[in-house]
Design a protein around this motif. Structure first.
Motif, PDB file in Angstrom:
ATOM      1  N   TYR A  83       0.831  -1.208   0.000  1.00 11.63           N
ATOM      2  CA  TYR A  83       0.000   0.000   0.000  1.00 11.63           C
ATOM      3  C   TYR A  83       0.867   1.261   0.000  1.00 11.63           C
ATOM      4  N   SER A  84       1.872   1.270   0.864  1.00 11.57           N
ATOM      5  CA  SER A  84       2.719   2.463   0.946  1.00 11.57           C
ATOM      6  C   SER A  84       3.550   2.650  -0.321  1.00 11.57           C
ATOM      7  N   ALA A  85       3.942   1.561  -0.952  1.00 17.10           N
ATOM      8  CA  ALA A  85       4.712   1.669  -2.190  1.00 17.10           C
ATOM      9  C   ALA A  85       3.831   2.120  -3.355  1.00 17.10           C
ATOM     10  N   ILE A  86       2.628   1.599  -3.424  1.00 16.78           N
ATOM     11  CA  ILE A  86       1.729   1.938  -4.529  1.00 16.78           C
ATOM     12  C   ILE A  86       1.258   3.385  -4.455  1.00 16.78           C
ATOM     13  N   PHE A  87       0.934   3.848  -3.264  1.00 21.15           N
ATOM     14  CA  PHE A  87       0.393   5.196  -3.119  1.00 21.15           C
ATOM     15  C   PHE A  87       1.450   6.243  -2.797  1.00 21.15           C
ATOM     16  N   GLY A  88       2.713   5.889  -2.954  1.00 23.86           N
ATOM     17  CA  GLY A  88       3.786   6.860  -2.872  1.00 23.86           C
ATOM     18  C   GLY A  88       4.199   7.292  -1.484  1.00 23.86           C
ATOM     19  N   GLU A  89       3.724   6.620  -0.460  1.00 23.90           N
ATOM     20  CA  GLU A  89       4.128   6.969   0.896  1.00 23.90           C
ATOM     21  C   GLU A  89       5.596   6.624   1.132  1.00 23.90           C
ATOM     22  N   GLU A  90       6.052   5.607   0.453  1.00 22.14           N
ATOM     23  CA  GLU A  90       7.413   5.114   0.639  1.00 22.14           C
ATOM     24  C   GLU A  90       7.901   4.555  -0.695  1.00 22.14           C
ATOM     25  N   GLY A  91       9.148   4.792  -1.003  1.00 25.67           N
ATOM     26  CA  GLY A  91       9.711   4.226  -2.212  1.00 25.67           C
ATOM     27  C   GLY A  91       9.997   2.751  -2.022  1.00 25.67           C
ATOM     28  N   ALA A  92       9.885   1.998  -3.085  1.00 27.60           N
ATOM     29  CA  ALA A  92      10.133   0.562  -3.016  1.00 27.60           C
ATOM     30  C   ALA A  92      11.418   0.245  -3.769  1.00 27.60           C
ATOM     31  N   THR A  93      12.464  -0.077  -3.038  1.00 32.58           N
ATOM     32  CA  THR A  93      13.718  -0.472  -3.670  1.00 32.58           C
ATOM     33  C   THR A  93      13.632  -1.945  -4.068  1.00 32.58           C
ATOM     34  N   PRO A  94      14.460  -2.367  -4.999  1.00 31.92           N
ATOM     35  CA  PRO A  94      14.452  -3.784  -5.383  1.00 31.92           C
ATOM     36  C   PRO A  94      14.709  -4.728  -4.198  1.00 31.92           C
ATOM     37  N   LEU A  95      15.544  -4.298  -3.271  1.00 32.60           N
ATOM     38  CA  LEU A  95      15.821  -5.136  -2.108  1.00 32.60           C
ATOM     39  C   LEU A  95      14.583  -5.267  -1.217  1.00 32.60           C
ATOM     40  N   GLN A  96      13.837  -4.194  -1.038  1.00 29.93           N
ATOM     41  CA  GLN A  96      12.606  -4.251  -0.249  1.00 29.93           C
ATOM     42  C   GLN A  96      11.578  -5.163  -0.916  1.00 29.93           C
ATOM     43  N   VAL A  97      11.469  -5.067  -2.227  1.00 34.92           N
ATOM     44  CA  VAL A  97      10.537  -5.927  -2.953  1.00 34.92           C
ATOM     45  C   VAL A  97      10.969  -7.389  -2.823  1.00 34.92           C
ATOM     46  N   ALA A  98      12.257  -7.645  -2.873  1.00 33.09           N
ATOM     47  CA  ALA A  98      12.753  -9.014  -2.719  1.00 33.09           C
ATOM     48  C   ALA A  98      12.429  -9.561  -1.335  1.00 33.09           C
ATOM     49  N   PHE A  99      12.623  -8.751  -0.301  1.00 34.59           N
ATOM     50  CA  PHE A  99      12.317  -9.208   1.053  1.00 34.59           C
ATOM     51  C   PHE A  99      10.811  -9.419   1.246  1.00 34.59           C
ATOM     52  N   ALA A 100       9.997  -8.545   0.692  1.00 35.29           N
ATOM     53  CA  ALA A 100       8.545  -8.722   0.788  1.00 35.29           C
ATOM     54  C   ALA A 100       8.117  -9.990   0.051  1.00 35.29           C
ATOM     55  N   SER A 101       8.724 -10.254  -1.096  1.00 35.46           N
ATOM     56  CA  SER A 101       8.432 -11.483  -1.833  1.00 35.46           C
ATOM     57  C   SER A 101       8.880 -12.709  -1.044  1.00 35.46           C
ATOM     58  N   GLY A 102      10.017 -12.606  -0.382  1.00 33.78           N
ATOM     59  CA  GLY A 102      10.486 -13.700   0.467  1.00 33.78           C
ATOM     60  C   GLY A 102       9.543 -13.957   1.618  1.00 33.78           C
ATOM     61  N   LEU A 103       8.990 -12.895   2.181  1.00 32.73           N
ATOM     62  CA  LEU A 103       8.022 -13.039   3.267  1.00 32.73           C
ATOM     63  C   LEU A 103       6.779 -13.779   2.780  1.00 32.73           C
ATOM     64  N   VAL A 104       6.301 -13.419   1.610  1.00 34.08           N
ATOM     65  CA  VAL A 104       5.141 -14.104   1.038  1.00 34.08           C
ATOM     66  C   VAL A 104       5.473 -15.576   0.784  1.00 34.08           C
ATOM     67  N   ALA A 105       6.653 -15.848   0.272  1.00 36.89           N
ATOM     68  CA  ALA A 105       7.062 -17.230   0.030  1.00 36.89           C
ATOM     69  C   ALA A 105       7.124 -18.025   1.332  1.00 36.89           C
ATOM     70  N   CYS A 106       7.603 -17.412   2.394  1.00 36.64           N
ATOM     71  CA  CYS A 106       7.666 -18.088   3.695  1.00 36.64           C
ATOM     72  C   CYS A 106       6.274 -18.368   4.241  1.00 36.64           C
ATOM     73  N   VAL A 107       5.363 -17.427   4.087  1.00 33.61           N
ATOM     74  CA  VAL A 107       3.986 -17.629   4.543  1.00 33.61           C
ATOM     75  C   VAL A 107       3.347 -18.792   3.775  1.00 33.61           C
TER      76      VAL A 107
END
Length: 63
Positions: free
Chosen positions: A31-55
């Motif tokens: 949400y914060s990345a899509i609506f511009g509250e926070e920038g999404a670096t490739p490393l952040q996207v990788a960690f978020a994807s890893g979190l989803v994979a772990c779940v």
């Protein structure tokens, strides 16, 4: 909270809570990345994807 209480009927509490927190953290980041509250670096996207994979892994391996 209704979703968490429903999930606890079918899977162990530890797994249900981990999935609940993982989904919440990932959605908050997205949400914060899509609506511009926070920038999404490739490393952040990788960690978020890893979190989803772990779940997903927790859900697939729960008894």
């Amino acid at each position: 909270m209704l979703g968490l209480s429903h999930a606890v009927r079918d899977i162990p509490l530890g797994v249900a809570y981990s999935v609940w927190v993982g989904i919440g953290a990932t959605l908050a980041f997205a949400y914060s990345a899509i609506f511009g509250e926070e920038g999404a670096t490739p490393l952040q996207v990788a960690f978020a994807s890893g979190l989803v994979a772990c779940v997903i892994g927790l859900k697939l391996t729960s008894a």
